[in-house]
Design an enzyme around this catalytic site. Structure first.
Site, PDB file in Angstrom:
ATOM      1  N   ARG A  44       0.797  -1.221   0.000  1.00 45.03           N
ATOM      2  CA  ARG A  44       0.000   0.000   0.000  1.00 45.03           C
ATOM      3  C   ARG A  44       0.843   1.292   0.000  1.00 45.03           C
ATOM      4  O   ARG A  44       0.515   2.222  -0.741  1.00 45.03           O
ATOM      5  CB  ARG A  44      -0.993   0.011   1.168  1.00 45.03           C
ATOM      6  CG  ARG A  44      -1.958  -1.178   1.169  1.00 45.03           C
ATOM      7  CD  ARG A  44      -3.138  -0.995   2.098  1.00 45.03           C
ATOM      8  NE  ARG A  44      -4.015   0.045   1.646  1.00 45.03           N
ATOM      9  CZ  ARG A  44      -4.030   1.268   2.111  1.00 45.03           C
ATOM     10  NH1 ARG A  44      -3.253   1.601   3.119  1.00 45.03           N
ATOM     11  NH2 ARG A  44      -4.835   2.169   1.615  1.00 45.03           N
ATOM     12  N   CYS A  78      14.498  -5.432  -4.336  1.00 42.15           N
ATOM     13  CA  CYS A  78      15.346  -4.631  -5.215  1.00 42.15           C
ATOM     14  C   CYS A  78      14.544  -3.620  -6.025  1.00 42.15           C
ATOM     15  O   CYS A  78      14.418  -3.733  -7.253  1.00 42.15           O
ATOM     16  CB  CYS A  78      16.116  -5.557  -6.132  1.00 42.15           C
ATOM     17  SG  CYS A  78      16.992  -6.782  -5.172  1.00 42.15           S
TER      18      CYS A  78
HETATM   19  N1  LLP Z   1     -17.216  -3.377  -3.426  1.00 46.46           N
HETATM   20  C1  LLP Z   1     -16.527  -3.284  -4.566  1.00 46.46           C
HETATM   21  C2  LLP Z   1     -17.234  -3.460  -5.840  1.00 46.46           C
HETATM   22  C3  LLP Z   1     -15.155  -3.008  -4.536  1.00 46.46           C
HETATM   23  O1  LLP Z   1     -14.488  -2.894  -5.672  1.00 46.46           O
HETATM   24  C4  LLP Z   1     -14.503  -2.850  -3.294  1.00 46.46           C
HETATM   25  C5  LLP Z   1     -13.074  -2.558  -3.222  1.00 46.46           C
HETATM   26  C6  LLP Z   1     -15.259  -2.977  -2.116  1.00 46.46           C
HETATM   27  C7  LLP Z   1     -16.623  -3.237  -2.219  1.00 46.46           C
HETATM   28  C8  LLP Z   1     -14.669  -2.837  -0.751  1.00 46.46           C
HETATM   29  O2  LLP Z   1     -14.131  -1.576  -0.557  1.00 46.46           O
HETATM   30  P1  LLP Z   1     -13.607  -1.162   0.908  1.00 46.46           P
HETATM   31  O3  LLP Z   1     -14.788  -1.169   1.827  1.00 46.46           O
HETATM   32  O4  LLP Z   1     -12.583  -2.153   1.309  1.00 46.46           O
HETATM   33  O5  LLP Z   1     -13.034   0.188   0.706  1.00 46.46           O
HETATM   34  N2  LLP Z   1      -6.156  -2.109  -2.506  1.00 46.46           N
HETATM   35  C9  LLP Z   1      -6.733  -0.819  -2.185  1.00 46.46           C
HETATM   36  C10 LLP Z   1      -8.230  -0.872  -2.073  1.00 46.46           C
HETATM   37  C11 LLP Z   1      -8.893  -1.376  -3.331  1.00 46.46           C
HETATM   38  C12 LLP Z   1     -10.363  -1.509  -3.175  1.00 46.46           C
HETATM   39  C13 LLP Z   1     -10.934  -2.256  -4.331  1.00 46.46           C
HETATM   40  N3  LLP Z   1     -12.336  -2.422  -4.271  1.00 46.46           N
HETATM   41  C14 LLP Z   1      -6.101  -0.327  -0.877  1.00 46.46           C
HETATM   42  O6  LLP Z   1      -5.277  -1.016  -0.322  1.00 46.46           O
HETATM   43  O7  LLP Z   1      -6.411   0.776  -0.444  1.00 46.46           O
END
Ligand code: LLP
Length: 415
Positions: free
Chosen positions: A315, A344
Site C-alpha cells: 500500500r 530490489c
Molecule cells: N465493493 C466493490 C465493488 C469493490 O471494488 C470494493 C473494493 C469494495 C466493495 C470494498 O471496498 P472497501 O470497503 O474495502 O473500501 N487495494 C486498495 C483498495 C482497493 C479496493 C478495491 N475495491 C487499498 O489497499 O487501499
C-alpha cells in the site's frame, strides 16, 4: 482489546509480540480476534439490525478463518473471482450469501456461480450482460442482476482507489442503466433486480455517501415514473479507517456509519439495501510484525532496513499510503527515517521521512493497519515466500491461520 503497550512492550490482547515473533518468525501478520469480532458487531448493529444486507468484500482479507468468523455475525460475501468463489464455497457459504461483482467475469466463473445459485451478479457492461444471458440460457436458469451504475461522484480519496467517476473503468452510465432496465425483453434469462454502486475506497468523509444516496433517490424516483420496478439497492463499500492512529476502534474511526445507514433508510427505505464493506472490518485488526536487519545512511538520508517488504504490504508503494510504525519496546526518542524492505526496488518502502524511534539490528517493528489489503495483496517477488498469518484469540493463545509459504510449495509450480 487492542494492540497496546504493557510494561513498555507492545502486546496484542495481552500477548507480548516478542513471543509471537519467536514462535512464528518474521515477517508475519498478526490479527486480533477480539478486534475482528468488535468490528463485525459494529457493522451488524449499524446495518444488519437496520435491515441492510452486508456482504464482506473478501478481497480485503480472504483468510478463511476470518471469513468464517464474519459468517457468524450474519455477513455474506462480495466476491470478484473464481478463487474467491471457491474460497467462499470452501468456507461453507450458501449461494444465497454470495454476490459476484467485478468489471469482467469469465465463462467459467459465470457457469460456476450459476450452478451454485448465487444470490446475484453485479454487472457492469453490455458484453457481460450478453454473456450472462447466454450462459444462464444454457444452464436453464434466470440470473438475478444488479446493474452497476457509475454516478460520477468524487469519493475524495486517492485516484487509484476512486471508482465512481465517469472516466473510471467501473460501472455504466445512468443512460445505459436506464436503457437496460426499461428494455429487459432482450434478456429473458436475466432478472434485473436492482442497482449497485461502489464509488471508491478509504473514504473518510460522509459527503460522497450522502451524495450517492441523494443521487439514487432521484434516479430511482424517475425510474419508478417510467414503471420500472426492482427490489435492491447496493451502496457498495469504501468506508475509510484511521491509518494515523490504528489503535483506535472502528466506532471512533468511522463515526459516520450510522448517519449513512439512517439517511439511506430515510431516502431509499423502500428497497432492500445492501453494503459491501471490506477495509473497515479488517484494517485495524492486524499488524505486520518485522525484524530490523540494520541501519544505513546514504546522502544524508537515514534508512532502517527490515525483513518485511512491499511483498507483504504494497500500500505505501502503490497509493503513498500511511501506515503507523511502532517499536516493540516503547521509546519516545525519535529521528527521521525511511523504513525500507530488502526488495530490489527503490519503491520498496513502508514509510518515508517518518519521525520514529531508533531501531537496532534485531529489534522488532510493527507496522499498523495491516489487516486489510496487506496479505491479500502479497506477492512472491524476489522469490520471497508469502508471510504467515497468526490469530491472537483473546485468551492469551495464538493460532497459525496461514503458514509461511515453503520453498517446496513455490518450486512445485514449476515444470
Ligand atoms: N465493493 C466493490 C465493488 C469493490 O471494488 C470494493 C473494493 C469494495 C466493495 C470494498 O471496498 P472497501 O470497503 O474495502 O473500501 N487495494 C486498495 C483498495 C482497493 C479496493 C478495491 N475495491 C487499498 O489497499 O487501499
Amino acid at each position: 482489546m487492542a494492540f497496546n503497550y504493557i510494561n513498555q512492550r507492545l502486546h496484542c490482547d495481552g500477548v507480548d509480540l516478542q513471543d509471537v515473533a519467536e514462535k512464528y518468525g518474521t515477517p508475519a501478520y498478526i490479527y486480533s480476534e477480539q478486534i475482528l469480532r468488535h468490528n463485525a458487531e459494529v457493522l451488524k448493529k449499524t446495518f444488519i439490525d437496520r435491515g441492510f444486507k452486508v456482504s464482506y468484500a473478501m478481497k480485503a482479507n480472504s483468510n478463511p478463518t476470518i471469513l468464517n468468523l464474519f459468517r457468524n455475525y450474519g455477513l455474506g460475501l462480495d466476491i470478484v473471482s473464481e478463487g474467491e468463489f471457491k474460497m467462499a464455497k470452501y468456507c461453507g457459504f450458501e449461494g444465497s450469501e454470495i454476490n459476484f461483482a467485478g468489471v469482467g467475469k469469465t465463462v467459467e466463473e459465470l457457469d460456476l456461480a450459476l450452478a451454485f445459485d448465487i444470490d446475484h451478479f453485479n454487472v457492469e457492461s453490455r458484453f457481460e450482460l450478453e454473456l450472462l444471458e447466454k450462459r444462464a440460457g444454457i444452464a436453464g436458469k434466470k440470473a438475478v442482476v444488479l446493474l452497476r451504475l457509475n454516478p460520477d461522484i468524487d469519493p475524495l480519496t486517492h485516484p487509484h482507489i476512486s471508482t465512481g467517476l465517469k472516466q473510471n473503468k467501473f460501472g455504466m452510465s445512468p443512460e445505459k442503466v436506464r436503457y437496460f432496465l426499461t428494455h429487459p425483453e432482450s434478456f429473458p434469462h436475466i432478472q434485473f433486480d436492482g442497482i449497485h454502486c461502489h464509488i471508491g475506497s478509504q473514504i473518510l468523509q460522509p459527503q460522497p455517501f450522502y451524495d450517492l444516496i441523494d443521487y439514487l433517490q432521484k434516479f430511482t424516483k424517475s425510474l419508478r415514473g417510467e414503471g420500472v420496478k426492482f427490489n435492491n439497492l447496493d451502496l457498495g463499500g469504501g468506508f475509510g479507517v484511521n491509518y494515523e492512529d490504528p489503535l483506535e476502534d472502528i466506532s471512533t474511526t468511522t463515526p459516520f456509519l450510522e448517519s449513512i445507514a439512517e439517511r439511506a433508510i430515510e431516502k431509499l427505505g423502500d428497497y432492500q439495501l445492501h453494503i459491501q464493506p471490506g477495509r473497515v472490518l479488517v484494517a485495524n485488526s492486524g499488524v505486520l510484525l518485522a525484524r530490523v536487519l540494520g541501519n544505513k545512511e546514504n546522502g544524508g538520508h537515514r534508512f532502517i532496513i527490515i525483513d518485511g517488504a512491499t511483498t507483504d504490504l504494497i500500500r505505501p508503494a502503490m497509493y503513498d499510503a500511511y501506515h503507523a510504525i511502532y517499536s516493540h519496546i516503547e521509546d519516545h526518542t525519535t529521528k527521521i527515517y525511511d523504513v525500507v524492505g530488502p526488495v530490489c526496488e527503490s519503491s520498496d518502502a513502508l514509510a518515508r521521512n517518518r519521525n520514529i524511534p531508533e531501531f537496532d539490528t534485531g529489534d522488532l517493528m510493527l507496522i499498523g493497519s495491516a489487516g486489510a489489503y496487506a496479505s491479500s495483496m502479497g506477492s512472491t517477488y524476489n522469490m520471497r515466500p508469502l508471510s504467515p498469518e497468526i490469530m491472537v484469540d483473546g485468551s492469551g493463545e495464538t493460532r497459525l491461520i496461514r503458514k509461511r509459504q515453503s520453498f517446496d510449495e513455490m518450486i512445485s509450480l514449476y515444470t
